[in-house]
Scaffold this active site. Structure first.
Site, PDB file in Angstrom:
ATOM      1  N   ASP A  12       0.865  -1.175   0.000  1.00 58.02           N
ATOM      2  CA  ASP A  12       0.000   0.000   0.000  1.00 58.02           C
ATOM      3  C   ASP A  12       0.901   1.224   0.000  1.00 58.02           C
ATOM      4  O   ASP A  12       1.713   1.415   0.909  1.00 58.02           O
ATOM      5  CB  ASP A  12      -0.878  -0.042   1.273  1.00 58.02           C
ATOM      6  CG  ASP A  12      -2.034   0.938   1.180  1.00 58.02           C
ATOM      7  OD1 ASP A  12      -2.187   1.562   0.107  1.00 58.02           O
ATOM      8  OD2 ASP A  12      -2.762   1.060   2.167  1.00 58.02           O
ATOM      9  N   ASP A 107      -2.808   2.519  -6.089  1.00 59.68           N
ATOM     10  CA  ASP A 107      -1.745   2.561  -5.080  1.00 59.68           C
ATOM     11  C   ASP A 107      -1.733   1.339  -4.171  1.00 59.68           C
ATOM     12  O   ASP A 107      -1.169   1.384  -3.091  1.00 59.68           O
ATOM     13  CB  ASP A 107      -1.880   3.838  -4.239  1.00 59.68           C
ATOM     14  CG  ASP A 107      -3.203   3.900  -3.504  1.00 59.68           C
ATOM     15  OD1 ASP A 107      -4.125   3.147  -3.873  1.00 59.68           O
ATOM     16  OD2 ASP A 107      -3.310   4.686  -2.554  1.00 59.68           O
ATOM     17  N   GLU A 108      -2.349   0.278  -4.577  1.00 60.24           N
ATOM     18  CA  GLU A 108      -2.512  -0.837  -3.654  1.00 60.24           C
ATOM     19  C   GLU A 108      -2.614  -2.139  -4.451  1.00 60.24           C
ATOM     20  O   GLU A 108      -3.283  -2.164  -5.487  1.00 60.24           O
ATOM     21  CB  GLU A 108      -3.820  -0.592  -2.895  1.00 60.24           C
ATOM     22  CG  GLU A 108      -4.041  -1.410  -1.686  1.00 60.24           C
ATOM     23  CD  GLU A 108      -5.455  -1.171  -1.140  1.00 60.24           C
ATOM     24  OE1 GLU A 108      -6.001  -2.105  -0.569  1.00 60.24           O
ATOM     25  OE2 GLU A 108      -6.007  -0.057  -1.309  1.00 60.24           O
TER      26      GLU A 108
END
Lengths: 355, 370
Positions: A12, A107-108
């Site tokens: 993350d 983003d993960e």
């Protein structure tokens, strides 16, 4: 098939949009910044820096409220093309370690490294190496969780955030779960947490004591899942080729649309935006066929309604008719319009026509 | 109006007409039967209608007072059913026009009535063509095709059945777009009638019910917008669907020289078993044909599988295709031969299913892409 033998990493990025902006403009470093919509209108916070978080600002908060909490907040517009480009490079790093990567958002991502030989097969070292690679290449920090399943990996990546990582080995799962507050379970938000608190449940240890039947009575289908999660069990596989089931666009207006004609005008604009996205999608997935169309309206009183119809045709008139249906339910000023389509399930048999 | 009818005769007439009465009506009066005494003062005619299909049934009664009225259909039917066998039932329109009384033995009922003059009768269908058809032929033609009609398709003309008179043939065709059923019978076309009409779905279903106890032949009258048939004491009238039915000749494949013959009962049983583990929506099963063998496999979204092996007579070296198994079951159930013949052009073109010794009934089914 998987159980305790799997090794899952959840990566993350730390305040991704904000961090990218800081990297682009180092003068912003350490300052409270928020990326998102306009504070004069109804913009919301997409991401904010850790400095901003100290003021109590969090994502999804209205920008106006954020500005109240921190008058010096630096508000930046969303630069999606830039974030996408950075994200693509980060995802490429993940794929050097395993082919089984499931991006959750820009983003993960989840990585299944059970069968990966990198770092002599050590998932902990892989997580460290990935974070180092991201930092070297992008000057951005990421947090990681390493665990036997997706649920635990996700909880772990949040544990030492920002720029940290946590490993939960199969042996540690039991003890870890017993001390975990239920509010840390993804999917347990304010409402569920409050419901659980009413039942006297604050930790997973307490949750484990509740009979499955009781959980099902209170939480329906989610009861079963809560029961599994309270023991740290999660069998969901890491799906590297997620199939897109729907595509939609939506917009919250700076001021409410007072009438149906005003809504129709906005719909036209959104429709063109939607067509562009749909074209891009269909270019990549030419076999996808449209199953149904939908319109979403959020009224001034925050009541949300949707209208949908089955059919492959996606003319402006189809959406316009749905808009009319949805609008007539409340006939109030509208703050948000969304429109989109659902795709027909893939790999289904296809019945061709005789004529 | 005041009449006395014998329970069984009345019940039979009501039974013939009740099928058209919808559970929910667009007009309240369509929930009622229309009753009217005939000019001979010895019969009463009962009419039921949903504006699209109208059924009339006449029966001999004792007429005390000529006239007409309307009576709640479902209620009078249930009352007649519940009265003892052999009852004599007297129906009388009261002085108060809004009530009808029904009495038999020691039972009395007072039912709400609506004015007879407001009943929407289909009057005076002008015949464009008249002909007579053997009841058995019509029963067979409908039974072999009606199941393939669409229901609630936007192509409204598919929600019905094509009836065609042409040379010395009478023909029925129905299709839902994925499969097509065609049946024909020899017909003495003395007047050389050429006519194509589309009978709506509901009309077809009601006509099929009537044919069960119809006399040997029935008289058919086709008007501009209606078809009517007289079957003894019962008359059936249906509106026609105004539209152009797909050209079935274009759908029946030519050059179909890949043939496979199977025992019908064996095939039926195998299809039924295969359908259990097929996808609920598409009912897809795979066909793998090789010399003397048909292997049918099914699987569902839960990844459960089935496999059936059937002995067949075929010259096909190898062919793999797939079907909605329900279409196949419908098709072979419509045939009364011991063996059925499947003819293919290739794996993706439509397949023809029929009695190996007759082309009177042909079932055309489009394969599934699995």
């Amino acid at each position: 098939m998987q159980n305790s033998r799997r090794k899952i990493i959840h990566i993350d990025m730390d305040s991704f949009y904000a961090s990218v902006e800081v990297r682009e403009n180092p003068a912003l470093a350490g300052k409270p910044i928020a990326v998102g919509g306009n504070p004069q209108g109804r913009g919301v916070v997409a991401t904010c820096s850790y400095a901003a978080r100290r003021f109590g600002i969090h994502s999804a908060m209205s920008m106006a409220r954020a500005k109240q909490l921190c008058p010096d907040l630096i508000v930046l517009p969303v630069n999606m093309p830039l974030y996408r480009a950075v994200s693509a490079r980060i995802m490429a790093i993940f794929r050097e370690f395993t082919t089984c990567v499931e991006p959750v958002s820009l983003d993960e991502a989840f990585l299944d490294v059970t069968h990966s030989d990198a770092c002599k097969g050590s998932a902990t070292r892989m997580a460290e190496a990935i974070r180092q690679r991201i930092f070297d290449g992008e000057q951005l920090t990421a947090s990681a969780g390493v665990a036997p399943n997706k649920f635990l990996a996700k909880v772990a990546s949040d544990w030492h955030k920002p720029n940290g990582q946590k490993v939960i080995t199969p042996k540690q799962v039991g003890a870890f779960m017993r001390s975990l507050p239920v509010s840390k379970i993804p999917g347990v938000g304010r409402v569920t947490a409050a419901k659980l608190a009413k039942l006297g449940i604050q930790t997973c240890a307490q949750l484990q004591q509740v009979p499955l039947l009781t959980l099902q009575q209170h939480f329906g289908a989610f009861g079963q899942r809560l029961h599994e999660l309270s023991h740290g069990r999660d069998d969901r596989p890491v799906v590297s080729h997620r199939i897109r089931k729907s595509l939609s666009v939506e917009d919250t207006f700076p001021t409410d649309m007072a009438s149906l004609p005003a809504c129709q005008e906005q719909l036209h604009r959104l429709y063109l935006e939607f067509l562009k996205r749909l074209q891009t999608h269909l270019h990549k997935h030419p076999r996808d066929s449209i199953h149904s169309r939908h319109i979403k309206l959020r009224f001034a009183d925050f009541k949300t309604t949707t209208a949908q119809s089955r059919g492959q045709h996606i003319g402006l008139a189809d959406f316009s008719a749905l808009l009319q249906t949805a609008w007539s339910r409340s006939q109030r000023p509208v703050r948000l319009i969304g429109l989109g389509v659902r795709f027909a399930p893939r790999n289904k048999p296809e019945q061709p026509r005789l004529f | 109006m005041k009449i006395t009818a014998q329970r069984e005769t009345l019940l039979h007439a009501l039974g013939q007409t009740i099928g058209v009465i919808e559970r929910k009506q667009t007009l309240p009066i369509l929930g009622n039967f229309f009753f009217s005494t005939e000019p001979d003062n010895q019969h009463v005619t009962i009419v039921g209608s949903d504006l699209e299909v109208e059924m009339r049934s006449a029966l001999a009664v004792e007429v005390h007072e000529p006239g007409a009225t309307t009576i709640p259909a479902r209620k009078i039917f249930d009352i007649c059913k519940a009265l003892p066998d052999g009852s004599l039932i007297t129906i009388q329109q009261n002085d108060d026009a809004s009530k009808v009384s029904v009495s038999a033995n020691r039972s009395r009922f007072s039912l709400a009535s609506l004015p007879a003059k407001e009943y929407p009768l289909i009057e005076g269908v002008q015949a464009v063509n008249r002909f007579e058809v053997k009841t058995d032929d019509l029963i067979r033609l409908l039974q072999q095709t009606a199941f393939a009609m669409a229901s609630q398709d936007v192509r409204y003309f598919l929600n019905g059945l094509l009836l065609e008179l042409d040379d010395n043939k009478i023909r029925c065709v129905a299709t839902d777009g994925h499969r097509l059923a065609l049946a024909e019978a020899d017909f003495e076309n003395t007047k050389n009638i050429k006519h194509r009409i589309i009978i709506p779905r509901k009309g077809v279903i009601e006509l099929q019910k009537l044919l069960k106890d119809a006399p040997e032949t029935i008289q058919v009258k086709i008007g501009r917008n209606h078809i009517s048939a007289t079957l003894g004491q019962t008359a059936f009238t249906s509106k026609l669907i105004d539209g152009s039915f797909p050209d079935y000749n274009l759908v029946i494949p030519l050059d179909i020289n890949l043939n496979m013959e199977v025992d019908k009962e064996q095939a039926r049983a195998a299809f039924l078993r295969a359908s259990i583990l097929s996808n609920e929506q598409y009912k897809g099963v795979k066909f793998k044909i090789s010399p003397n063998k048909l292997v049918i496999t099914g699987h569902n979204p839960e990844h459960e599988t089935s496999e059936e092996e059937l002995p067949v007579e075929t010259d096909i070296a190898e062919l793999g295709t797939g079907f909605n198994v329900n279409y196949l079951l419908d098709a072979i159930n419509s045939l009364d031969s011991e063996k059925v013949l499947f003819s293919f052009k290739d794996a993706t073109s439509s397949c023809v299913i029929r009695d190996p010794d007759s082309v009177q009934c042909r079932q055309i089914v489009m394969p599934l892409r699995l």
